[in-house]
Design an enzyme around this catalytic site. Structure first.
Site, mmCIF file in Angstrom:
data_model
loop_
_atom_site.group_PDB
_atom_site.id
_atom_site.type_symbol
_atom_site.label_atom_id
_atom_site.label_comp_id
_atom_site.label_asym_id
_atom_site.label_seq_id
_atom_site.Cartn_x
_atom_site.Cartn_y
_atom_site.Cartn_z
ATOM 1 C CG HIS A 1 5.566 4.886 8.724
ATOM 2 N ND1 HIS A 1 4.700 3.938 8.210
ATOM 3 C CD2 HIS A 1 5.977 5.606 7.661
ATOM 4 C CE1 HIS A 1 4.605 4.100 6.901
ATOM 5 N NE2 HIS A 1 5.366 5.108 6.534
ATOM 6 C CG HIS B 1 9.347 7.996 4.762
ATOM 7 N ND1 HIS B 1 8.593 8.708 3.874
ATOM 8 C CD2 HIS B 1 8.540 7.013 5.238
ATOM 9 C CE1 HIS B 1 7.381 8.181 3.796
ATOM 10 N NE2 HIS B 1 7.311 7.164 4.630
ATOM 11 N NE ARG C 1 -1.269 2.756 2.500
ATOM 12 C CZ ARG C 1 -0.828 3.966 2.808
ATOM 13 N NH1 ARG C 1 -0.881 4.949 1.922
ATOM 14 N NH2 ARG C 1 -0.294 4.194 3.989
ATOM 15 C CG ASP C 2 3.448 4.274 2.900
ATOM 16 O OD1 ASP C 2 3.158 5.207 2.137
ATOM 17 O OD2 ASP C 2 4.192 4.413 3.883
ATOM 18 C CG ASN D 1 7.416 3.674 2.903
ATOM 19 O OD1 ASN D 1 6.967 4.276 3.874
ATOM 20 N ND2 ASN D 1 6.728 3.488 1.797
ATOM 21 C CB CYS E 1 10.262 11.070 -0.889
ATOM 22 S SG CYS E 1 9.863 12.485 0.133
HETATM 23 MG MG MG Z 1 5.518 5.842 4.444
#
Ligand code: MG
Length: 310
Positions: A212, A214, A17-18, A254, A245
């Site tokens: 979470h 990055h 997803r992300d 991520n 990004c």
């Molecule tokens: Mg993310």
């Protein structure tokens, strides 16, 4: 300090997803199913599989209902926790139709970011989340929440710790089981990470949070180590570092699951993830996207394998 490191950690895989949401090349439904099955085979127990957003908004996520319905039919995924991101009540109704049992909702500590990203002020977004979570809990779903811009905002710069506490408190009062703290633009540094965790520790149990990060500026692993030293044991990451990004064109987003797996396993911390199978899953999806990985560890792993087999 080293004596305090945990024996094992929990990784929530957010690549499907992300990660994919930020990839331009559209991946077919069949390939998404294969990718998610490969991740589960690699030992991923919790996977953010998809989102139920408006089709025109994010074309990559336009197959929400069909994808989730397909995943539900896969016997090898029966024990895998699949999470769907839900932006609004319409999305939730579609998710319920598709048989979703766990959802994630998202807000931020920056008002400008919320207005730009989800077209709502922070308070409006919390009201929206109130209705989504109430309906989801009534249907017996579990809910997770993301707070974005915890470590910095592309529009406002530094964000408020008081606002972080207010938003986290609100989400806790709704009964979400976990809040994932997002370094949306990859500007966090290890000292700041420790300060923020120390700040939250006064009011919340630490296992209420996941981190979470990055890797936009190469700080992902350093920030994870800082979190680990502060007692955090839950981390989000994306296979192969999927997803760029949106705030720094061409930069990575991520932090890569492979980098976490190497960090943890090389320090004797259990992840339950098989590096070989994870590398196969990442290679499969990166091939579909016709791109290389941003993960230093995956690159090194694949290169050393190619060397030994030639
Ligand atoms: Mg993310």
């Amino acid at each position: 300090m080293l004596g305090h490191l945990p024996k094992k950690v929990r990784i929530v895989e957010v690549g499907p997803r992300d990660g994919l949401q930020n990839e331009k090349t559209i991946v077919s439904l069949e390939d998404k199913v294969i990718f998610i099955k490969m991740l589960a085979a690699a030992g991923m127990k919790e996977i953010e599989a998809n989102s139920f957003v408006r089709v025109e908004k994010i074309p990559q996520m336009s197959d929400g209902i069909e994808l989730f319905s397909s995943l539900k039919k896969e016997a090898t995924l029966s024990k895998t926790k699949l999470i769907s991101l839900i932006p609004n009540l319409i999305g939730l109704e579609n998710a319920l139709k598709a048989g979703v049992t766990e959802i994630a909702v998202v807000t931020a500590t920056s008002n400008t970011f919320n207005e730009t990203n989800i077209n709502a002020t922070t308070d409006e977004s919390l009201k929206r989340i109130d209705t989504i979570v109430a309906r989801a809990h009534k249907e017996g779903l579990k809910t997770r929440a993301y707070i974005s811009t915890v470590f910095g905002c592309p529009y406002e710069g530094k964000t408020s710790l008081a606002e972080l506490k207010r938003v986290a408190n609100h989400l806790e009062s709704l009964g979400v089981y976990e809040v994932s703290l997002g370094d949306t633009i990859g500007v966090a540094n290890p000292l700041q990470v420790k300060e923020i965790i120390q700040f939250l520790k006064a009011d919340f149990p630490l296992d209420f949070f996941a981190m979470h990060f990055h890797d936009t500026r190469g700080m992902g692993v350093a920030n994870i180590l800082a979190s680990l030293e502060m007692g955090m044991t839950s981390f989000d990451s994306s296979a192969g570092g999927l997803g760029g990004c949106p705030y720094a064109k061409g930069a990575s987003g991520n932090v890569a699951t492979e980098d976490l797996v190497f960090l943890f396993s090389s320090m004797g911390i259990e992840t339950g993830i098989d590096m070989e199978k994870l590398a196969q899953a990442s290679s499969f999806i990166l091939d579909k996207l016709s791109k290389g990985s941003t993960s230093k560890n995956l690159t090194a792993y694949l290169a050393s394998k190619a060397q030994t087999s030639s």
